[in-house]
Design an enzyme around this catalytic site. Structure first.
Site, PDB file in Angstrom:
ATOM      1  N   ILE A 647       0.865  -1.183   0.000  1.00 19.94           N
ATOM      2  CA  ILE A 647       0.000   0.000   0.000  1.00 19.94           C
ATOM      3  C   ILE A 647       0.894   1.223   0.000  1.00 19.94           C
ATOM      4  O   ILE A 647       1.916   1.246   0.680  1.00 19.94           O
ATOM      5  CB  ILE A 647      -0.966  -0.016   1.203  1.00 19.94           C
ATOM      6  CG1 ILE A 647      -1.939   1.158   1.145  1.00 19.94           C
ATOM      7  CG2 ILE A 647      -0.218  -0.033   2.513  1.00 19.94           C
ATOM      8  CD1 ILE A 647      -3.094   1.009   2.113  1.00 19.94           C
ATOM      9  N   GLY A 657      -5.578  11.612   4.850  1.00 20.24           N
ATOM     10  CA  GLY A 657      -6.605  10.603   5.073  1.00 20.24           C
ATOM     11  C   GLY A 657      -6.725   9.575   3.978  1.00 20.24           C
ATOM     12  O   GLY A 657      -7.570   8.689   4.047  1.00 20.24           O
ATOM     13  N   TYR A 658      -5.867   9.681   2.951  1.00 23.03           N
ATOM     14  CA  TYR A 658      -5.997   8.722   1.859  1.00 23.03           C
ATOM     15  C   TYR A 658      -5.497   7.341   2.258  1.00 23.03           C
ATOM     16  O   TYR A 658      -6.005   6.325   1.778  1.00 23.03           O
ATOM     17  CB  TYR A 658      -5.246   9.211   0.624  1.00 23.03           C
ATOM     18  CG  TYR A 658      -5.901  10.395  -0.033  1.00 23.03           C
ATOM     19  CD1 TYR A 658      -7.152  10.273  -0.632  1.00 23.03           C
ATOM     20  CD2 TYR A 658      -5.281  11.638  -0.053  1.00 23.03           C
ATOM     21  CE1 TYR A 658      -7.758  11.354  -1.230  1.00 23.03           C
ATOM     22  CE2 TYR A 658      -5.876  12.729  -0.655  1.00 23.03           C
ATOM     23  CZ  TYR A 658      -7.124  12.582  -1.235  1.00 23.03           C
ATOM     24  OH  TYR A 658      -7.711  13.647  -1.831  1.00 23.03           O
ATOM     25  N   GLY A 659      -4.484   7.318   3.095  1.00 21.91           N
ATOM     26  CA  GLY A 659      -3.979   6.023   3.536  1.00 21.91           C
ATOM     27  C   GLY A 659      -5.047   5.252   4.290  1.00 21.91           C
ATOM     28  O   GLY A 659      -5.292   4.070   4.038  1.00 21.91           O
ATOM     29  N   GLU A 680      -0.795  -8.038   4.560  1.00 28.94           N
ATOM     30  CA  GLU A 680       0.239  -9.055   4.505  1.00 28.94           C
ATOM     31  C   GLU A 680       1.260  -8.777   5.584  1.00 28.94           C
ATOM     32  O   GLU A 680       1.689  -7.652   5.777  1.00 28.94           O
ATOM     33  CB  GLU A 680       0.895  -9.026   3.133  1.00 28.94           C
ATOM     34  CG  GLU A 680       1.834 -10.168   2.911  1.00 28.94           C
ATOM     35  CD  GLU A 680       2.332 -10.188   1.478  1.00 28.94           C
ATOM     36  OE1 GLU A 680       3.533 -10.163   1.282  1.00 28.94           O
ATOM     37  OE2 GLU A 680       1.480 -10.191   0.583  1.00 28.94           O
ATOM     38  N   SER A 684       5.536  -3.280   7.579  1.00 27.76           N
ATOM     39  CA  SER A 684       6.664  -2.369   7.776  1.00 27.76           C
ATOM     40  C   SER A 684       6.344  -1.460   8.954  1.00 27.76           C
ATOM     41  O   SER A 684       5.234  -1.432   9.467  1.00 27.76           O
ATOM     42  CB  SER A 684       6.869  -1.535   6.509  1.00 27.76           C
ATOM     43  OG  SER A 684       5.739  -0.714   6.300  1.00 27.76           O
TER      44      SER A 684
END
EC number: 2.3.1.48
Length: 2004
Positions: A647, A657-659, A680, A684
């Protein structure tokens, strides 16, 4: 003579002719006129006049050819004249020049050892006075050409030798191949006839020469000469006429000569083809086609050619090399010359020039490379130049060129397309030619090259010249040349914007221009080198194409027609859109997107193989187009149910806020798919931050909107789509998980929730996902279980408040009512609640019809149908599982929504309902077993078919249930709730109801479809049982003050009456069976995932059994007696929903006659299915319930459950309880205070419901005693050993009382495990048990199978449960002894003195629990169990309390704790790693997943059992069972993460959780994960040997964190003392508190185990170490222990025991799990199946059972599971666990895995159980097979296994039915003992997932085919669960590590996928586990690689396994 023409004009015309000719055109009148008029302005008429006159004058020649006139300069007539000008006067001289002498003089004068280059020779000669005098006037090109020609001739005649670009004199008087001299032939070996020539007849010679017509007396020269005659046609000729040399003549006469007409190729002997391409040997005159030569020739050779027959060997070799060099030169030469120039620059500027070279150099080179070879160089001149350098075979320069080459070679394709290193080297050298020469010669050379390159050798020569210059005469490279080169290079670099050679430290490119933004990059990205070296890249913001300059970008933008990503827009709201880009369709775009993303991501491995992924591209739209904001990718068929693999948000859009939007969107898609998702793992650092923030906000908001008293983790998972592991880790992070009175409870921290909501209201989110704007259909309908569950969760979320109220009401009612009433209540309440929930869900589902949620509504309808049309349903299901599911989803959308509300409200109800459903499933499952055809469908609707089967098998039970639940049913059905509730209960309550028969995970795993399909029974039953467990675990919603909510533990009694599910289960089971037949047509079941069906069935069966137990308990416990928490939970679950119907206890009994097992005895006895499993299933829900609600509110009253109910509940608790017990134990720890209050009651309940759950047992000796009456007889031996160990270990671990319970749970689980084992060993006993418990167990099993059949688990559970019931009844002593021993050992090892106390205290409980757990297994969601167990283990570590809530919670918590412990509580982390040791949580995890998990987590019983058994009887049989349970338990982790998405993801999530909470720890600290997985497992095993409980606990923890394999391995390990030791050691490592510490500790472990390929033996020693290590491992264990001890002071001691072994044997532990797996198979095919069935049932159906929703994934997972563990197959967990031990998983998930594990960590165990020892790790494959076989045989795996398989066959049949190939795998696998179980598992798993069957079938073959997913499923699960751990440690891998291709590797391809999915995980893992892994496996990264690479190897391994 007077010239007629004007001399000036004539001169002009001659100039024009020259000009035209220079342009390679014919000097026609037209062209001459044009040229003169353009140059001098002469008009055409004048030019033509003057031309005519000049021709008359003779000054111009007119040539007519075919009517066209051309004009020539008589002094320079083209080619002929070319030499003339030079020669004019000198030409004659030149012609007289002896070039051979000149060349000889030059070469000798240069005296270069290697030879001289053409350039050097030319320069040398030009420096000679006589030569310069001769050629001074001629053009340089003329001399150069003549020299080249002369050199060529010299080479042809053998005077010169050419070596690459170097020429040297042939000292051997031209005996070069080419020399025609006699010497050359004389040095050749004598000729001889070829074999094919000897037999051929010789034609009669014609005595006349065909050329001169002379005879042998007289040739052309009138001299006598012998004739040579053709052997074919007889034509003759004189050798002199044939121009044969005397030597050739001599040789030819000795041969069978052919004339030119008859000549055939001596290689292919084909005369007709390619006669033009035939070469004639100068030594024997044989013919050869050029392509038939060795090596084949592309051009006619010059000079002399000797065939390969005559060629001396050495010379042949030289020739070959020479030819290769020539070919390379050809490739490089054309390019070579131009490239050479470039190369010179390159060589000078080694850094950037390669690029520069490619840039400017390429053009020039192209010109130069006029030769055909140059074509290749033109486009890739840069590459080719480099190649050229390499191509030339100059020895001296090769290294030089090579280096240069490598620098320049990094262009994207160069490395791939360079002809050879030599070729590249040559170019490098060429590059070295002086720059001046290159540059100067560019013009010259172009012409000269064009002249000579026509000749191949010319091309070479050109290069040679450059090279000669470079190498031959380097003194020629003057300072001027260097300066010139540098200057030009700088200019070229400036043009491209490159200022200097790239600094490797610098990010390349450091800046990108993207749209209107100039973005500074954060990291380097692997763009092709010519691009990545540039300081700035220009990207098209729409198509993402990358360019070198702004000009190119601008040109591109004019042409680029893209304005949005090349895909369908699936979401649009305002100016935000999301596009779904398929990597297989828009490959280039996706590759470019990945390259762009890597600029902002620290580590990313996916760039070019994007085909398996979907990319969801977020764009911001304006008038110009859709501008890329960010994206996330997800694997199309991820076994781990990962919904995000990568991502990224571009920096300019970050912090907006897009994340969060993308994360939310990914979960929305997961919910639409009907399954819980998880990113997954490992995450990180940034990813973990983002995700933790998201999870916190979502969970807090969900809790804010959900006011249910009973909120379970499973329910949360359904509502949010977040996998239970992640939820657990988040709750743990928020400190909202607590362990009380033996169960994990969710604490509502209202202040926290309110603060969050206040903040949210202040700062509204800028962008929010609006589900209404999504227009998307899932690629695959996920397994109904999880997907529907999740949707149900969402529905529940919508309708949770009403449901909560209903539930509370129901609970209060149910509390007062008897168990039957409770069960009914559960059903009715759940139905009622669920209908409400479902109705909202239905709307949601309607919107997401594709989603499994939609299936749920459909299910609700079918459930009605099912009621009236059981048969109908079955038939329909067979035909239309999928269709029905979908139809149901769509049709019932509205009803489901209603149900969703209800379901949400009545989580307890749902759980109870789930229990009923489970019962139904169980009842249905038996028929399903009979009707294997249903199995594949069940996969789609895993819960449905099992229900059907249960219905068929135990119609009475169903009727009873239905009758009982008819009260509720009418309500529910009238509301439409019941179906929905069932589905919902399955989905949400499975988590909540670890104890409810739901433990046949189908409810949870079963997508809502399953639950709905058979909502009543399934749901009720599950609900009740689950709810009870949940009640104990999750029922308690402890407010922040930890005050018990309305459903306190004391209320457990009330809640116990609440186990309406149980009463409903019995009554409703039959009732529901009827109802299912009527209400749930086959279609309904079909739609239900197999797991759901299994869950339902098993839950029904379990319920029946539990009901019986409960009835017994009720008889005894009518007074408020504290039943074991698991029982309480069960009852809570049952009661809370059932409270209103509490008055119908008899119905439950009635529904479930004691003599009649609801579930097949196999199911009952399935170790995996045993308490641990049920617990798993129920515990997760329980934990959720307890957490959200109260601890088990239902204090098991003496009269709370009838004995049947109790037995059922006991079975459930056993299966459920193992988790509940884990939970309970942990909850007991947490709720110890509560238990103090309720303790008496709960104890009474516990005693009353002895088998209710380990915790139950511990709590209520009375209960246990009752069950023990049956179970103790058989279990007592086991229990004695187990309890001895348990008690001993418990004494060691006595501090944590919950761990005692956990030990009890472990024992119970182990009993279950043992049941599984005994299914091998005691199949006969199992049969007795079956007979004894057949009716109850059958019903129970039916229930459970219903639930678990959804994932093979059902089948396994069924048979297991049956076996369990029987075995519990008859073999309980035996089975429980081994199982208990194992469990005890495990638990004790996992160690908690509590466990020990509980073990001793719970011996009876264990027995009871065993029975109960057996059922609970089915009912518990493995995933839930795992999560809970993880939690329990971690919490157990922390405070044996918080996480025992649910298995999911435990598992999640465990994983989380790995993280949290590292992050928050390092000790916790260790605890998580060491879970088993501390709480038996690890064991719990491991054992709890099947049944061990429950025990180990909740009660010492399970771990003690398993551990004890393992310790007590190294025979793999018991270990097998525990292993199996571990597998099941672990599968809960792995498989659930695969199958049970909620739970499965949790499992995977465990790893994930670990990665979530301590991504750094678990994932980054592979050792932590490793320890958790391998360590814990290994530790578990190790511990089991020294600290059975600890080892198993550790294993559990590991397993939960890492995988089923781990648990199984741990179980295996526990079974095998050596293995145990191994297990223990890793556990110690595992116990390291932080992943890093874990890693630190683990590295040794890993090292130990990495050596294990050899160190399988090491693991052996380590296992011994573990025994001593119990104290030495404390270092590692201490870390683990510390987290545990500190979190849980009591558990620490067990962890030390376990941990030391673990610590020592960290790696071994890792592998021990594999042995555990082996043992699992050993324990018995049924046992294994049972475990896995349960696991799938519990996990698959209950928590993450998403067979349908994540159909592909689930199927693949199942396949993996099947492959991994035939028994645990229902969930992919087992396979997942065995994912690493894929070969294990392949042959026998349990077996193979065990073997691999064994070899590594369990080698000792393997040795103990069978001969194949330490080498097993290396020969993991072999080990697996031998080990498996040995283990099986040792543990009765051989014949008993077969028996078990037979016993489980019905289940397998079920699965088979569900999975079309399941039966085959079953048979195929069965052929080999090793695989015998595997087939079971396969069959079973296949049931839940069609793929599973095939896979099982093909174990080795299909593994790879289906395994791609299966393996993935397994591996991914494993990876998921063990992502950092497993990959790193790959217990399997390490163990497989020596395996040919990593046993895991069969799954490895999938693992690759998994790696893809898990890539980051593996990646993180690698970082985390590099040390441990590096040591243990190959390396941490290796693990990653191995995971990826493993796919193929695994296949190999699996194949071998299969063969074995």
């Amino acid at each position: 003579m007077v010239k007629l023409a004007n001399p000036l004009y004539t001169e002009w015309i001659l100039e024009a002719i020259k000009k035209v000719k220079k342009q390679k055109q014919r000097p026609s009148e037209e062209r001459i006129c044009n040229a003169v008029s353009s140059s001098h302005g002469l008009d055409r008429k004048t030019v033509l006049e003057q031309l005519e006159l000049s021709v008359k004058d003779g000054t111009i020649l007119k040539v007519s050819n075919k009517g066209l006139n051309s004009y020539k300069d008589p002094d320079n007539p083209g080619r002929i004249a070319l030499p003339k000008p030079r020669n004019h006067g000198k030409l004659d001289n030149k012609q007289n020049v002896d070039w051979n002498k000149l060349i000889k003089r030059a070469v000798e004068g240069l005296a270069e050892s290697g030879g001289s280059t053409l350039k050097s020779i030319e320069r040398f000669l030009k420096g000679q006075k006589d030569v310069s005098a001769l050629f001074g006037g001629s053009a340089a090109s003329g001399f150069h050409q003549q020299l080249r020609l002369a050199i060529k001739r010299a080479i042809g005649h053998g005077r010169l030798l050419k070596d690459g670009p170097l020429y040297r004199l042939n000292t051997k008087a031209t005996n070069v191949d080419g020399k025609e001299s006699c010497e050359s032939l004389s040095c050749l070996p004598p000729v001889s006839l070829l074999p094919h020539e000897k037999d051929k007849p010789v034609a009669e010679p014609i005595p006349i020469c065909s050329f001169c017509l002379g005879t042998k007396e007289q040739n052309r020269e009138k001299k006598p000469e012998e004739l040579i005659s053709c052997a074919d046609c007889g034509n003759s000729g004189h050798p002199s006429c044939l121009k044969f040399s005397p030597e050739l003549t001599v040789r030819v006469k000795a041969l069978r000569w052919q004339c030119i007409e008859c000549k055939t190729c001596s290689s292919c002997r084909d005369q007709g083809k390619n006669a033009d391409n035939m070469l004639f040997c100068d030594s024997c005159d044989r013919g050869f086609h050029m392509e038939c030569c060795d090596p084949p020739l592309t051009r006619m050779p010059k000079g002399m050619w000797i065939c390969q027959i005559c060629r001396p060997r050495k010379k042949g070799r030289k020739l070959l090399q020479k030819k290769a060099a020539q070919i390379k030169r050809r490739y490089t030469n054309p390019i070579g010359r131009p490239k050479n120039r470039l190369k010179k620059q390159n060589t000078v500027s080694k850094g950037p020039f390669s690029k520069v070279r490619t840039g400017p150099g390429r053009g020039r080179k192209r010109k130069i490379t006029l030769s055909s070879q140059s074509a290749s160089s033109s486009s890739e001149e840069g590459y080719l130049e480099r190649i050229d350098g390499l191509d030339f075979c100059r020895d001296s320069n090769v290294s030089l060129k090579f280096n240069k080459k490598t620098k320049g070679l990094i262009d994207g394709l160069t490395k791939f397309f360079t002809p050879s290193p030599d070729g590249r080297k040559a170019r490098g050298e060429v590059v070295d030619y002086s720059e001046q020469y290159r540059i100067r010669k560019r013009g010259n050379r172009k012409s000269s090259t064009s002249d000579w390159p026509t000749d191949n050798q010319d091309g070479w020569d050109g290069k040679q010249e450059n090279e000669e210059r470079l190498f031959g005469s380097q003194e020629i490279m003057t300072e001027k040349d260097m300066e010139l080169f540098r200057d030009i290079q700088e200019q070229a670099l400036q043009k491209v914007g490159v200022t200097g050679p790239p600094d490797p430290q610098v990010r390349c490119p450091s800046v990108i221009e993207f749209g209107k933004y100039e973005i500074h990059t954060w990291y380097s990205s692997p763009y092709p080198q010519e691009y990545s070296r540039l300081p700035k890249l220009y990207l098209c913001e729409f198509c993402l194409k990358y360019m070198k300059s702004r000009t190119i970008l601008q040109q591109h933008m004019k042409k680029c027609g893209w304005f949005h990503p090349p895909a369908n827009e699936i979401y649009r709201k305002n100016n935000i859109s999301v596009f779904e880009v398929d990597g297989n369709v828009s490959t280039i775009y996706c590759q470019n997107l990945c390259l762009l993303a890597k600029l902002f991501l620290d580590h990313k491995t996916l760039y070019y193989d994007v085909e398996p992924f979907l990319f969801y591209v977020l764009t911001q739209n304006d008038v110009k187009g859709c501008h890329l904001v960010g994206y996330f990718s997800k694997e199309k068929h991820c076994q781990q149910k990962y919904n995000v693999s990568c991502i990224m948000i571009l920096p300019q859009y970050q912090r907006k806020g897009y994340g969060r939007f993308l994360i939310d969107f990914s979960y929305l898609l997961s919910k639409r798919e009907g399954q819980a998702g998880s990113p997954e793992k490992p995450l990180s650092d940034l990813g973990r931050l983002s995700y933790m923030a998201y999870w916190k906000s979502v969970i807090l908001e969900c809790l804010y909107h959900q006011n249910d008293k009973q909120i379970s983790i499973k329910k949360l998972s359904k509502l949010t789509g977040i996998c239970p592991q992640d939820i657990t880790s988040t709750l743990h992070h928020l400190r909202m998980l607590d362990f009380r009175s033996d169960q994990f409870v969710i604490i509502r921290r209202e202040k926290l929730i309110q603060d969050h909501m206040a903040k949210l209201q202040l700062n509204l989110r800028p962008v929010d996902v609006d589900p209404e704007c999504l227009r998307w259909t899932p690629v695959i309908v996920s397994n109904s279980v999880v997907s529907e569950e999740e949707e149900e969760e969402a529905e529940e979320g919508e309708n949770e408040e009403p449901q909560c109220q209903e539930r509370e009401l129901e609970i209060s009612v149910g509390k007062s009512v008897s168990h039957e009433n409770k069960e009914q209540d559960s059903y009715s309440v759940e139905s009622e609640k669920k209908p409400e929930v479902m109705a909202p869900v239905s709307s949601t589902r309607l919107s997401k019809q594709v989603l499994p949620h939609d299936s749920l509504p459909a299910n609700s309808q079918p459930s009605r149908r099912g009621r009236w049309g059981r048969k109908n349903r079955k038939t329909q299901e067979r035909f239309g599982d999928k269709d029905s599911k979908l139809l149901l989803e769509e049709t019932s959308s509205a009803p489901q929504e209603q149900y969703g509300e209800c379901g949400e409200k009545s989580e307890a109800t749902q759980e109870q309902y789930t229990e009923s459903e489970e019962q139904l499933v169980a009842s249905e499952e038996q028929p399903s077993q009979d009707g294997k055809p249903d199995l594949p469908k069940r996969r789609l609707s895993e819960g449905v078919e099992p229900w059907r089967g249960q219905l068929k098998k135990s119609p009475e039970a169903l009727k009873c249930r239905l009758t009982e639940g008819s009260e509720r049913l009418p309500r529910r059905y009238s509301e439409g709730d019941r179906a929905v509730l069932r589905g919902f209960s399955e989905s949400s309550e499975e988590e909540e109801e670890p104890e409810s028969p739901r433990s046949s995970s189908p409810p949870i795993l079963t997508k809502p479809t399953l639950k709905r399909k058979k909502p009543f029974l399934h749901r009720r039953r599950r609900v009740r049982k689950r709810k009870h467990h949940n009640s104990s675990v999750v029922t308690e919603t402890i407010s922040e003050t930890t005050e018990v909510l309305d459903e306190p533990f004391e209320d457990s009694d009330s809640e116990r009456p609440m186990p309406r599910l149980e009463p409903t289960f019995e009554i409703d089971e039959e009732e529901e069976e009827e109802d299912e037949n009527e209400l749930f047509p086959r279609e309904y079941f079909r739609r239900l995932s197999s797991q759901d069906v299994l869950r339902c069935q098993s839950s029904s069966k379990r319920k029946s059994k539990d009901e019986e137990e409960d009835e017994e308990s009720d008889d005894a416990d009518d007074t408020p007696i504290l039943k074991p928490v698991s029982l309480l939970r069960k009852r809570d679950v049952k009661n809370s929903p059932l409270e209103p119907d509490t008055s119908t206890p008899l119905k439950k009994k009635k529904g479930w006659p004691k003599g009649k097992s609801r579930k097949p005895i196999h199911w009952k006895k399935r170790p995996g299915r045993k308490p641990g499993f049920k617990l798993s299933r129920e515990i997760m829900p329980v934990s959720t319930q307890a957490c959200v609600i109260e601890p088990i509110v239902s204090i098991p009253k003496a009269g709370r459950k009838p004995k049947i109910q109790e037995s059922e509940e006991t079975v459930e608790p056993k299966e459920d309880m193992p988790l509940p017990e884990e939970r309970k134990e942990e909850e007991e720890m947490q709720a110890e205070a509560e238990e103090a209050e309720e303790g008496e009651e709960e104890d009474a309940a516990s005693s009353e419901v002895p088998a209710a759950s380990p915790a139950d047992s511990s709590n209520s000796p009375e209960t246990e005693t009752k069950e023990p009456e049956v179970e103790e007889e058989e279990e007592k031996p086991r229990v004695s050993e187990e309890q001895r160990q348990s008690e001993e270990e418990q004494q060691e671990l006595e501090e944590p009382e919950p761990e005692e319970e956990e030990d009890a749970a472990a024992e119970t689980a182990q009993n279950d495990d043992h049941d599984a084992d005994d299914e091998d060993d005691g199949h006969l006993e199992s049969t007795k048990k079956k007979e004894l418990e057949e009716q109850p167990t059958r019903e129970d099993v039916k229930e459970e199978p219903g639930v678990q059949e959804s994932f093979l688990d059902a089948n396994m559970q069924k048979s297991r449960e049956k076996i369990k019931d029987k075995e519990e009844t008859e073999l309980d002593s035996e089975e429980e002894q081994p199982s208990h021993d194992t469990s005890v050992v495990s638990e004790q090892m996992a160690g908690s003195e509590d466990d020990h106390e509980e073990d001793s205290h719970t011996k009876e409980e264990l027995i009871e629990l065993k029975e109960e757990e057996e059922i609970p297994h089915s009912e518990l969601d493995l995933e839930t169990v795992q999560a809970v167990q993880s939690l329990t283990q971690e919490e157990s570590s922390e405070h044996e309390g918080a996480y025992q809530d649910c298995e999911e919670t435990l598992a999640a918590c465990q994983t989380l704790q790995s993280y949290t412990q590292a992050d928050e509580d390092p000790q916790m982390s260790m605890v998580e790693d060491c879970h088993a040791s501390e709480h038996n949580s690890p064991i719990s995890s491991v054992q709890s997943h099947p049944s061990q998990s429950v025990r180990s987590v909740s009660s010492p019983n399970v771990p003690a059992l398993e551990s004890g058994y393992t310790q007590i009887s190294p025979e793999q049989g018991s270990l097998s069972a525990p292993s199996m349970q571990n597998m099941e338990t672990s599968p809960m982790m792995d498989v659930p993460s695969v199958s049970d998405h909620s739970q499965q993801v949790v499992d995977s999530g465990f790893s994930d959780l670990g990665s979530i909470e301590s991504t750094t720890e678990n994932y980054e600290n592979p050792s932590s994960y490793d320890s958790t997985m391998g360590g814990s497992i290994c530790g578990n095993s190790s511990s089991q040997s020294s600290c059975s409980y600890g080892g198993l606990s550790s294993s559990s923890s590991l397993t939960q964190s890492s995988c089923v394999v781990t648990q199984q391995m741990a179980s295996m390990g526990s079974s095998c003392s050596m293995m145990q030791q191994s297990s223990v050691q890793p556990a110690a490592n595992c116990s390291i508190k932080s992943p890093q510490s874990c890693v630190v500790e683990r590295p040794p472990s890993n090292q130990q185990q990495q050596p294990p390929p050899p160190p399988p033996q090491q693991p052996q020693p380590p296992p011994p170490q573990p025994q001593p290590a119990p104290q030495p491992p404390p270092p590692q264990q201490q870390p683990q222990q510390q987290p545990q001890p500190q979190p849980q002071q009591p558990p620490p001691p067990p962890p030390p025991q376990q941990q030391p072994p673990l610590s020592q044997c960290s790696m071994n532990n890792s592998f021990t799990p594999a042995p555990m797996i082996m043992e699992i198979p050993e324990s018995g095919s049924t046992g294994n199946i049972s475990i896995y069935e349960r696991i799938p049932g519990d996990f698959g159906a209950g928590s993450y059972s998403q067979p349908s929703a994540t159909f592909s994934l689930a199927k693949l997972q199942q396949l993996t599971n099947t492959i991994m563990d035939p028994h645990a197959m229902p969930y992919s967990h087992s396979p997942a666990v065995t994912s690493y031990a894929t070969s294990v998983s392949l042959s026998n998930t349990g077996l193979a895995q065990l073997a691999p594990s064994h070899p590594l960590a369990g080698t000792p165990q393997a040795q103990a159980t069978m001969t194949p020892p330490p080498n097993l790790a290396s020969t993991t494959m072999n080990l697996t097979s031998p080990l498996l076989q040995c283990n099986m045989s040792a543990t009765n795996i051989g014949i008993p296994h077969t028996q078990r398989l037979q016993g489980q066959m019905p289940v397998k049949g079920h699965i088979s039915i569900r999975s079309k190939s399941a039966p085959l795998p079953s048979a195929a696998a069965h052929q080999q003992q090793l695989y015998g179980r595997s087939p079971s598992a396969v069959a079973m798993q296949a049931g839940p997932r069609a793929l599973a069957v095939q896979r099982g079938m093909n174990m080795g073959v299909n593994l790879m085919p289906t395994p791609a997913y299966n393996v993935n499923s397994m591996n991914m699960n494993t990876l998921n669960a063990m992502n950092s751990y497993r990959m790193t440690q790959p217990m399997m891998n390490s163990s497989y590590h020596s395996n040919p291709a990593y046993m895991n590797q069969t799954a490895q391809y999938p693992m690759q996928m998994q790696m893809g999915m898990m890539g980051s995980q593996a990646y993180t893992q690698q970082p985390m586990q590099p040390n441990p892994h590096g040591n243990m496996m190959y390396t941490g990264p290796s693990h990653h690689s191995y995971m990826n690479a493993a796919g193929v190897p695994k296949q190999s391994l699996n194949g071998p396994y299969m063969r074995r």
